[in-house]
Design a protein around this motif. Sequence first.
Motif, PDB file in Angstrom:
ATOM      1  N   ALA A 196       0.835  -1.203   0.000  1.00 12.82           N
ATOM      2  CA  ALA A 196       0.000   0.000   0.000  1.00 12.82           C
ATOM      3  C   ALA A 196       0.871   1.255   0.000  1.00 12.82           C
ATOM      4  O   ALA A 196       0.632   2.185  -0.784  1.00 12.82           O
ATOM      5  CB  ALA A 196      -0.948  -0.008   1.199  1.00 12.82           C
ATOM      6  N   MET A 197       1.882   1.294   0.846  1.00  5.78           N
ATOM      7  CA  MET A 197       2.749   2.478   0.921  1.00  5.78           C
ATOM      8  C   MET A 197       3.601   2.610  -0.328  1.00  5.78           C
ATOM      9  O   MET A 197       3.797   3.716  -0.845  1.00  5.78           O
ATOM     10  CB  MET A 197       3.629   2.410   2.172  1.00  5.78           C
ATOM     11  CG  MET A 197       4.442   3.650   2.412  1.00  5.78           C
ATOM     12  SD  MET A 197       3.378   5.066   2.730  1.00  5.78           S
ATOM     13  CE  MET A 197       4.278   6.331   1.895  1.00  5.78           C
ATOM     14  N   LEU A 198       4.112   1.490  -0.830  1.00  6.75           N
ATOM     15  CA  LEU A 198       4.929   1.545  -2.045  1.00  6.75           C
ATOM     16  C   LEU A 198       4.105   2.017  -3.236  1.00  6.75           C
ATOM     17  O   LEU A 198       4.571   2.819  -4.049  1.00  6.75           O
ATOM     18  CB  LEU A 198       5.562   0.178  -2.328  1.00  6.75           C
ATOM     19  CG  LEU A 198       6.631  -0.265  -1.334  1.00  6.75           C
ATOM     20  CD1 LEU A 198       7.046  -1.706  -1.595  1.00  6.75           C
ATOM     21  CD2 LEU A 198       7.836   0.667  -1.365  1.00  6.75           C
ATOM     22  N   SER A 199       2.873   1.558  -3.325  1.00  7.23           N
ATOM     23  CA  SER A 199       1.983   1.979  -4.408  1.00  7.23           C
ATOM     24  C   SER A 199       1.647   3.460  -4.288  1.00  7.23           C
ATOM     25  O   SER A 199       1.650   4.198  -5.285  1.00  7.23           O
ATOM     26  CB  SER A 199       0.713   1.132  -4.380  1.00  7.23           C
ATOM     27  OG  SER A 199      -0.191   1.567  -5.357  1.00  7.23           O
TER      28      SER A 199
ATOM     29  N   LEU B 275       2.666   9.030  -6.448  1.00  4.13           N
ATOM     30  CA  LEU B 275       3.008  10.432  -6.197  1.00  4.13           C
ATOM     31  C   LEU B 275       4.358  10.833  -6.794  1.00  4.13           C
ATOM     32  O   LEU B 275       4.835  11.934  -6.554  1.00  4.13           O
ATOM     33  CB  LEU B 275       2.982  10.717  -4.691  1.00  4.13           C
ATOM     34  CG  LEU B 275       1.602  10.622  -4.038  1.00  4.13           C
ATOM     35  CD1 LEU B 275       1.712  10.730  -2.525  1.00  4.13           C
ATOM     36  CD2 LEU B 275       0.657  11.680  -4.596  1.00  4.13           C
ATOM     37  N   GLY B 276       4.963   9.913  -7.557  1.00  6.60           N
ATOM     38  CA  GLY B 276       6.209  10.240  -8.246  1.00  6.60           C
ATOM     39  C   GLY B 276       7.475   9.836  -7.532  1.00  6.60           C
ATOM     40  O   GLY B 276       8.574  10.164  -7.989  1.00  6.60           O
ATOM     41  N   PHE B 277       7.366   9.135  -6.417  1.00  2.78           N
ATOM     42  CA  PHE B 277       8.559   8.652  -5.714  1.00  2.78           C
ATOM     43  C   PHE B 277       9.193   7.531  -6.531  1.00  2.78           C
ATOM     44  O   PHE B 277       8.508   6.761  -7.188  1.00  2.78           O
ATOM     45  CB  PHE B 277       8.194   8.092  -4.334  1.00  2.78           C
ATOM     46  CG  PHE B 277       7.916   9.135  -3.281  1.00  2.78           C
ATOM     47  CD1 PHE B 277       8.833   9.371  -2.267  1.00  2.78           C
ATOM     48  CD2 PHE B 277       6.727   9.856  -3.285  1.00  2.78           C
ATOM     49  CE1 PHE B 277       8.573  10.314  -1.280  1.00  2.78           C
ATOM     50  CE2 PHE B 277       6.459  10.797  -2.305  1.00  2.78           C
ATOM     51  CZ  PHE B 277       7.386  11.028  -1.300  1.00  2.78           C
ATOM     52  N   GLU B 278      10.514   7.451  -6.458  1.00  2.00           N
ATOM     53  CA  GLU B 278      11.250   6.366  -7.097  1.00  2.00           C
ATOM     54  C   GLU B 278      11.846   5.478  -6.017  1.00  2.00           C
ATOM     55  O   GLU B 278      12.113   5.933  -4.912  1.00  2.00           O
ATOM     56  CB  GLU B 278      12.345   6.933  -8.000  1.00  2.00           C
ATOM     57  CG  GLU B 278      11.768   7.738  -9.148  1.00  2.00           C
ATOM     58  CD  GLU B 278      12.832   8.309 -10.070  1.00  2.00           C
ATOM     59  OE1 GLU B 278      14.036   8.022  -9.861  1.00  2.00           O
ATOM     60  OE2 GLU B 278      12.447   9.037 -10.996  1.00  2.00           O
TER      61      GLU B 278
END
Length: 163
Positions: free
Chosen positions: A129-132, A137-140
Amino acid sequence: MLIRPIRPEDAEPIRAAFGLLEPEEVRQRFLHAVKELSQDTAERLTRVNPKTEFALVAAEPLPPGEALVGAVARIVMDDNGHDAEFAILVSHYVAGMGLGRYLMTRLVKWARGKKLDRVYGDVFEHNHAMLSLAQSLGFEREFQHDAPGLVRVVLNLKPAEAA
C-alpha cells in the motif's frame, strides 16, 4: 476526521491509541516491534521544531488532548538541510479513506516550501500500500543493500537541470 498540526496535548491520546494498533502497523512505522509508546517518546514526537520538522494528525474533531488520533504523519529535515525523511502511520480503523495520500501531499508541500531537494522514507518491501502510494506520487525506489527487506522511496523536488 480533522487534519491539523500535531500539538503537545496530543501526547497522551497518541499513547492511548498506540495500544489499539496492530503489531504489523507499529512495525511498519517504526521498522521494528514496539510494545508501547513511552511518555518521553510521545512527548518528543508531539513537540516539533517548526524550522526542521512538520507533523500532522488526523483526529476526532475535539480539542487536542481529548481527540482520539487515527493517523500521524511527520517529516524531519536532515542535518544537511537538503533532504527530509517522512513517516506516516494510518490506523486500520481509518485506512482506505485517502488519509495516507492527503497526509503525504501535505508533507511534500511543506518540504517544497522549505526548498528541500529530496523527500525520502524507508518502507518494508511487503508494504504494498505504501509503495503503491509513493509510486503514484512520483517517488522512485532505491533498494537498500545494507538494509535487506527495506526499500527507500525518494521524491526529487528539484527540477532536473537541462542537459
